[in-house]
Design a protein around this motif. Sequence first.
Motif, PDB file in Angstrom:
ATOM      1  N   LEU A  32       7.516   3.358  16.677  1.00 22.43           N
ATOM      2  CA  LEU A  32       8.195   2.734  15.554  1.00 22.43           C
ATOM      3  C   LEU A  32       9.595   3.312  15.394  1.00 22.43           C
ATOM      4  N   ASN A  33      10.610   2.433  15.348  1.00 24.51           N
ATOM      5  CA  ASN A  33      12.000   2.860  15.180  1.00 24.51           C
ATOM      6  C   ASN A  33      12.440   2.617  13.745  1.00 24.51           C
ATOM      7  N   ALA A  34      12.838   3.670  13.039  1.00 20.60           N
ATOM      8  CA  ALA A  34      13.281   3.527  11.656  1.00 20.60           C
ATOM      9  C   ALA A  34      14.586   2.748  11.590  1.00 20.60           C
ATOM     10  N   THR A  35      14.676   1.845  10.621  1.00 20.99           N
ATOM     11  CA  THR A  35      15.893   1.037  10.477  1.00 20.99           C
ATOM     12  C   THR A  35      17.018   1.817   9.805  1.00 20.99           C
ATOM     13  N   SER A  36      16.685   2.906   9.108  1.00 22.24           N
ATOM     14  CA  SER A  36      17.710   3.719   8.455  1.00 22.24           C
ATOM     15  C   SER A  36      18.175   4.816   9.405  1.00 22.24           C
ATOM     16  N   LEU A 210      -4.619  18.580   1.925  1.00 19.67           N
ATOM     17  CA  LEU A 210      -3.643  17.525   1.653  1.00 19.67           C
ATOM     18  C   LEU A 210      -3.841  16.410   2.666  1.00 19.67           C
ATOM     19  N   GLN A 211      -3.553  15.178   2.256  1.00 22.06           N
ATOM     20  CA  GLN A 211      -3.564  14.076   3.213  1.00 22.06           C
ATOM     21  C   GLN A 211      -2.627  12.981   2.728  1.00 22.06           C
ATOM     22  N   ALA A 212      -2.169  12.181   3.662  1.00 24.60           N
ATOM     23  CA  ALA A 212      -1.334  11.020   3.339  1.00 24.60           C
ATOM     24  C   ALA A 212      -1.593   9.932   4.372  1.00 24.60           C
ATOM     25  N   THR A 213      -1.640   8.709   3.896  1.00 27.89           N
ATOM     26  CA  THR A 213      -1.829   7.555   4.774  1.00 27.89           C
ATOM     27  C   THR A 213      -0.587   6.671   4.707  1.00 27.89           C
ATOM     28  N   THR A 214      -0.011   6.424   5.856  1.00 25.11           N
ATOM     29  CA  THR A 214       1.177   5.574   5.962  1.00 25.11           C
ATOM     30  C   THR A 214       0.749   4.202   6.483  1.00 25.11           C
ATOM     31  N   THR A 215       1.194   3.173   5.782  1.00 24.72           N
ATOM     32  CA  THR A 215       0.808   1.801   6.127  1.00 24.72           C
ATOM     33  C   THR A 215       2.033   1.000   6.543  1.00 24.72           C
ATOM     34  N   ALA A 216       1.935   0.344   7.683  1.00 27.36           N
ATOM     35  CA  ALA A 216       3.008  -0.525   8.176  1.00 27.36           C
ATOM     36  C   ALA A 216       2.538  -1.975   8.050  1.00 27.36           C
ATOM     37  N   THR A 217       3.300  -2.775   7.315  1.00 24.38           N
ATOM     38  CA  THR A 217       2.957  -4.179   7.103  1.00 24.38           C
ATOM     39  C   THR A 217       4.023  -5.059   7.743  1.00 24.38           C
ATOM     40  N   PRO A 218       3.660  -5.933   8.674  1.00 25.38           N
ATOM     41  CA  PRO A 218       4.662  -6.785   9.320  1.00 25.38           C
ATOM     42  C   PRO A 218       5.223  -7.799   8.346  1.00 25.38           C
ATOM     43  N   VAL A 281      10.229  -7.238  15.693  1.00 23.30           N
ATOM     44  CA  VAL A 281       9.352  -7.342  14.523  1.00 23.30           C
ATOM     45  C   VAL A 281       9.714  -6.225  13.552  1.00 23.30           C
ATOM     46  N   THR A 282       9.930  -6.592  12.292  1.00 23.93           N
ATOM     47  CA  THR A 282      10.212  -5.616  11.243  1.00 23.93           C
ATOM     48  C   THR A 282       8.935  -5.334  10.461  1.00 23.93           C
ATOM     49  N   TRP A 283       8.660  -4.040  10.290  1.00 26.49           N
ATOM     50  CA  TRP A 283       7.472  -3.596   9.565  1.00 26.49           C
ATOM     51  C   TRP A 283       7.906  -2.864   8.299  1.00 26.49           C
ATOM     52  N   GLN A 284       7.333  -3.251   7.173  1.00 23.92           N
ATOM     53  CA  GLN A 284       7.610  -2.577   5.900  1.00 23.92           C
ATOM     54  C   GLN A 284       6.649  -1.401   5.768  1.00 23.92           C
ATOM     55  N   GLY A 294       2.734   8.699  -3.713  1.00 23.11           N
ATOM     56  CA  GLY A 294       2.995   7.523  -2.887  1.00 23.11           C
ATOM     57  C   GLY A 294       4.427   7.074  -3.014  1.00 23.11           C
ATOM     58  N   GLY A 295       4.795   6.128  -2.184  1.00 23.25           N
ATOM     59  CA  GLY A 295       6.161   5.611  -2.211  1.00 23.25           C
ATOM     60  C   GLY A 295       6.464   4.798  -0.980  1.00 23.25           C
ATOM     61  N   ASP A 296       7.730   4.589  -0.755  1.00 27.44           N
ATOM     62  CA  ASP A 296       8.192   3.803   0.382  1.00 27.44           C
ATOM     63  C   ASP A 296       8.915   4.691   1.381  1.00 27.44           C
ATOM     64  N   LEU A 297       8.858   4.293   2.637  1.00 25.54           N
ATOM     65  CA  LEU A 297       9.642   4.899   3.704  1.00 25.54           C
ATOM     66  C   LEU A 297      10.491   3.797   4.330  1.00 25.54           C
ATOM     67  N   PRO A 298      11.523   4.144   5.106  1.00 23.87           N
ATOM     68  CA  PRO A 298      12.374   3.092   5.689  1.00 23.87           C
ATOM     69  C   PRO A 298      11.570   2.122   6.553  1.00 23.87           C
ATOM     70  N   ASN A 299      11.981   0.870   6.523  1.00 23.58           N
ATOM     71  CA  ASN A 299      11.367  -0.113   7.415  1.00 23.58           C
ATOM     72  C   ASN A 299      11.469   0.361   8.860  1.00 23.58           C
ATOM     73  N   GLY A 300      10.543  -0.120   9.678  1.00 19.73           N
ATOM     74  CA  GLY A 300      10.570   0.208  11.088  1.00 19.73           C
ATOM     75  C   GLY A 300      10.570  -1.049  11.934  1.00 19.73           C
ATOM     76  N   THR A 301      10.959  -0.928  13.181  1.00 18.07           N
ATOM     77  CA  THR A 301      11.014  -2.087  14.069  1.00 18.07           C
ATOM     78  C   THR A 301      10.370  -1.782  15.416  1.00 18.07           C
ATOM     79  N   ILE A 302       9.843  -2.843  16.023  1.00 18.83           N
ATOM     80  CA  ILE A 302       9.347  -2.802  17.397  1.00 18.83           C
ATOM     81  C   ILE A 302      10.048  -3.933  18.143  1.00 18.83           C
TER      82      ILE A 302
END
Length: 318
Positions: A32-36, A210-218, A281-284, A294-302
């Motif tokens: 995953l490539n960050a858009t920022s 501690l744990q965190a789950t990161t979700t990528a939504t196309p 493809v852009t993933w949110q 929780g929160g947001d991270l920069p969009n990613g692309t493939i």
Amino acid sequence: MDGGIKENNLYAVARIEYSGSVATNGEGTGNLNATSPDWDPPGCWYAPYLGAKAFKKEMSQEIEDLRNTPGMAGHAGAAIAEMERHYTDEYAFSDTPGYDDYNVDKDGEGMFWAGVENPNEPDLLKRHACSAPPFWVENGEAPPPQYEQAITPEILAALAYQQMALPETDINLAPETTTKVNLPTWIWLDNTVFTPVQATASLNTPGFTLQATTTATPVSLTVEPGTPHAQTHPTSGTCPIQPDGTIGRPYTQGNAEQTPPCGLTYHHSSGTDTYPLQATVTWQINWTGTGNAGGDLPNGTIEETKNITVQEIQSLNR
């Protein structure tokens, strides 16, 4: 879980475990490539290392080994003695409170924390930034505020982002790789691969979890023809995701002359070369973690590139 191992003068502490859609064996990085351009995963962090008795055994042996190393005299020898006093005499330095006998009377009530390098960080300065000596944290307490890089759910979310392995962008084309001038090319993706993907990073030590789950939504597909002599459909070149999880519409026989909801039309021949059609493809990205964080991270692309041959339409004179 790794303990008692030193790498590049930083302590290798409890290993972060990865699960879900991540790089093979949780090692390396995902795709995953960050858009920022300003966003980077953490280069290092502080995390629980050892309890007091185990830390005393580890540190005492290290100090002894250093003393027996040739050339450890002068300033080096003084530094070793100073480090030993820091962990054995609480009042040795008034400006930097130390510990009485490695805090062994508090064994089980907390842990010494130490710096950890991100093995996937190429910048050595960032990897070595968490260089403070190991420090004590009581169970259930937050690390002292001066340790801004102490592990948090947000750091774990960023590491899960770095590890994410998403489906490659594999678009469907009609015609596939050879088309004609002014003939629309249809592009689509089906919902079997175009669905949300998750990756989880967790850290578990005695008295600390501690744990965190990161979700990528196309969210969309962007098409770049590889030449200015082409028209994208829609004009923006960005095809949104449909309510059913698909993008575009599959080509069916008889639709060759229609304008596709997602696609492009080449207006010039590629000659003896090809046009590099790029599909992105852009993933949110968002995350949730321990303590309702929780929160947001920069969009990613493939991205995917296909080489397209565009031929002139041959006409026959009768």
